[in-house]
Scaffold this active site. Sequence first.
Site, PDB file in Angstrom:
ATOM      1  N   ASN A  58     -78.183  18.041 -42.949  1.00 16.95           N
ATOM      2  CA  ASN A  58     -77.155  18.629 -43.824  1.00 16.95           C
ATOM      3  C   ASN A  58     -75.818  17.968 -43.513  1.00 16.95           C
ATOM      4  OD1 ASN A  58     -75.424  20.241 -45.251  1.00 16.95           O
ATOM      5  ND2 ASN A  58     -76.033  22.171 -44.260  1.00 16.95           N
ATOM      6  N   SER A  78     -73.387  20.855 -41.928  1.00 15.70           N
ATOM      7  CA  SER A  78     -74.227  21.821 -41.237  1.00 15.70           C
ATOM      8  C   SER A  78     -73.388  22.740 -40.337  1.00 15.70           C
ATOM      9  CB  SER A  78     -75.245  21.062 -40.397  1.00 15.70           C
ATOM     10  OG  SER A  78     -76.092  21.980 -39.780  1.00 15.70           O
ATOM     11  N   THR A  91     -74.780  28.725 -46.132  1.00 22.27           N
ATOM     12  CA  THR A  91     -73.316  28.783 -46.163  1.00 22.27           C
ATOM     13  C   THR A  91     -72.821  28.801 -47.607  1.00 22.27           C
ATOM     14  OG1 THR A  91     -73.288  27.639 -44.067  1.00 22.27           O
ATOM     15  CG2 THR A  91     -71.237  27.657 -45.296  1.00 22.27           C
ATOM     16  N   GLY A 131     -81.503  29.290 -39.250  1.00 27.94           N
ATOM     17  CA  GLY A 131     -82.892  29.700 -39.431  1.00 27.94           C
ATOM     18  C   GLY A 131     -83.755  29.147 -38.303  1.00 27.94           C
TER      19      GLY A 131
END
Length: 1010
Positions: A157, A160, A112, A386
């Site tokens: 994260n 996220s 991002t 991913g």
Amino acid sequence: MESALTARDRVGVQDFVLLENHTSEAAFIENLRKRFKENLIYTYIGSVLVSVNPYKDLEIYTKNHMERYRGINFYEVSPHIYAVSDNSYRSMRTERRDQCILISGESGAGKTEASKKILQYYAVTCPASDQVETVKDRLLQSNPVLEAFGNAKTLRNDNSSRFGKYMDIQFDFKGAPVGGHILNYLLEKSRVVHQNHGERNFHIFYQLIEGGEEDLLRRLGLERNPQQYQYLVKGNCPKVSSINDRSDWKVVRKALSVIGFSEDEVEELLNIIASVLHLGNIQYGGEDSGNAYITTDTQIKYLARLLGVDGLVLKEALTHKKIIAKGEELKSPLNLEQASSARDALSKAVYGRTFTWLVNKINVSLAYKDETYKNASVIGLLDIYGFEVFQHNSFEQFCINYCNEKLQQLFIELTLKSEQDEYEAEGITWEPVQYFNNKIICDLVEEKFKGIISILDEECLRPGDASDITFLEKLENTVGGHAHLTTHKLTDGKTRKVMGREEFRLLHYAGEVNYNVNGVLSCTHSLCVVHPQVMCMSDNKILTQCFDRAELKDSRRPETAATQFKTSLAKLMEILMSKEPSYVRCIKPNDAKQAGRFDEVLIRHQVKYLGLMENLRVRRAGFAYRRHYETFLQRYKSLCPETWPSWQGKLADGVSTLVKHLGYKPEEYKLGRSKIFIRFPKTLFATEDALETRKHSLGERESHVSHAVVVQAWWKGILACRRARRRREAANTIRRFIKGFIYRHNERCPENEYFLDYVRYSFLMKLRRNLPKTVLDKSWPTPPTALIEASERLRKLYMQNMVWGYCKRINPEWKHQLEQKMVASEIFKNKKDNYPQSVPKLFVGTRLNGEEINPKVLQSLGSEKMKYAVPVTKYDRKGYKARPRQLLLTSNSAVIVEEAKLKQRIDYAALKGISVSSLSDGVFVLHVPTEDKKQKGDVVLQSDHIIETLTKVAICADKVNSININQGSITFTMGQGREGIIDFTSGSELLVAKAKNGHLSVTAPRLNSR
Ligand SMILES: Nc1ncnc2c1ncn2[C@@H]1O[C@H](COP(=O)(O)OP(=O)(O)OP(=O)(O)O)[C@@H](O)[C@H]1O
Ligand SMILES: [Mg+2]
């Protein structure tokens, strides 16, 4: 890249293709490590950018950096996300081909952030008009909004992205961003109702509670304490030190306005967010019968108000399900567990659909409005999850990994294709590359009828007692024999130990993943959403758009979530295939989100899952390094005497000469049409080392060169100063001239003196160039007002001067001629009609020469000098008969001769006067005294050269003033006191005859000039 080739030992190679041992994963990771230590987070694999998350702010994203990468060749500068952005932008502009940048990597790897950097690069470096400025703002501001609703803190994260995002940025023909469009994929809706320990719900909930104004919270029935909400406490960490929900709330509120949300829309959106929190707080109690009931009405009241639905209907929907028995719709009560999951399903559906609505709303705001932008070019940014492998992998991981499988397939296909295309374009034989084609896995998942998704659909939609386990069994029966799938039942003892009974294992391109089938059916079956008809009845405008009534009437079985995902993925692949791709592969260096920590195990895992070694193998299959001839020659030309300091011939010949001189062996390189291909990095490095050595020997010479450069610089400086001074002066002159022109009619003053002087000067210069060349030339340039008087004086002076000069140059003969002409002019000018015709004819000395005059006549004239002789016609006094005679002018007298006889002599002294008419005839009368007995009266003569003859007579006899020019008639004496009259008239031709009245009538021809 060339710039850092020499520092390769310390900072590694900038492009993995230059790794000596390109098949070694260890060498690959070591290169990453070296660079990471030096804060060099970017490395290429050919044109693919590998990015390692630094977890700290690096000073590499400034405006200066953006400028440095703008319009520059990809390999000339160190690898950077801006180089990829710029390369795509320029390809789009120059080749008019749509581009896409695919960013992948695991959670927290920096996808991002990378996509935001790209967007910022375009926002700063692309041209823009005023109108476009708002589009740029909207594109940038769409991020905080989407992140608030679609991102959450996870263990991996703190920000996220819990959805996949593909964003098109549209550019007009000038390269300015003019619009955008976002596609979203698979939002992780389960997070709305449940979070793992240490994780949070979507940011927006916390932002609203922490940042929302008191008034707003009151309206929404919320308290400023996230602990109060069941949906926010599952992960037990509503507050995170790295996140400032209050300030983020302000950012989001502002962004919503920039994007174009009205106050009402924001209010309705927040009503929904608050409703989800209220839904989460609904508590159920169990009746004796086992049926669930809602314990308090507080939440229902809020929900009824916020969503604009009937409280009772909602209450019923949350405690009952609809069943259709024998074609009849019945309501059946839910037990405790069923009711909670119905409530959660509703929350997820409401939040999920609202998120989709939000994306659509942003799209409306980003849509380009102008028709002329129809043919916009596009750069797409794909920021997608991913490959994921957890202890327990659910349906969501299955979808995510399937998506990555598809992207890997696309990636390999396109990379191979672009390699092949380049070889073909360069005329180099393509050497087939061995690689693993993961199509077999994609087929296993998506194939019609026998793919995993088809089997899942079938189980979901079939009547009867379908369950997660029956799905697993069906899988075993249908694709159990597939090389890439196994289950607990099908596998051998060793694998069985690490697999649960409710799991199936897929052997992905990146590795093995065990998926748990628990909840798969309920996840995929969209019918599980409780009573969407309640939402259709809502007063909330957003919800009515999200839950369409038409959906209820549609009796067809809705598509399962798995099929929906498969379809949207197929569409995404189509979009990506139609564009030229660039890749950014993000790597996360450690799990602790710490700067400077390089966790080798974790990185090896990602290198594998991202398929980077496979990527490198494909890229290195043929040649490690390739460059345009020009770039190569420019860098290494100093290594060969023939190419140094410059090569004059064809570039290809230059490169060929250079590499032969360097001793390249034939198998080490190939020459294409425009590029040299070098097979092994060591060949390139040897050349680099040679260049280093050469640089030292060139150093000394360079110092001379640098002196020359200094002198050159000085001289160039002086020239530039002179040029600047001249320009300045010219500008001043123009300025003064314009001012002078404005004041030109004023008295002489400082403002106009330059202009007036200039005008004078230019008039005099013009005069000098245009002076009359002869005395007869009367032309004279028109003077400016200020010079009228001076001009006139000059003209006169000049004319006098010219006349004087003319006179000085004149010869005696011509002078005599002119003197006679002057006399003729005095006598006849403007008086006699045939005078103008006589002007250009030269007067001759005599019209009769010696032989034409009788010798006796000459004899009788004796010593008297004859000055002029001309044949004439004499008219008798009686009867006016015409007789041919000669008129001789001597120094003393005019003599009329008839052949040998001297018929009449008129002494000049006795000549009383001469009369002629004003017409064009040649008749004239010599008047003599009547008392002179010797004379027989006045003589009437006619000469064909009247002007010349009479001028000669006037000069010889000195009778210039005695010539009378008469109008109408002449009276003359005939002797013995009698008079005769000659009448003159104009006619068509000359006629001399006696008229009936006894007069001599002369008709003179009319001349054209009259
Ligand atoms: N280039 C960078 N420079 C500095 N910090 C970075 C950079 N890239 C990522 N980070 C840090 O890493 C964090 C995670 O990055 P990001 O949110 O982009 O990951 P992601 O790949 O999108 O993960 P997810 O799949 O969970 O959305 C960022 O919040 C930021 O703190
Ligand atoms: Mg992200």
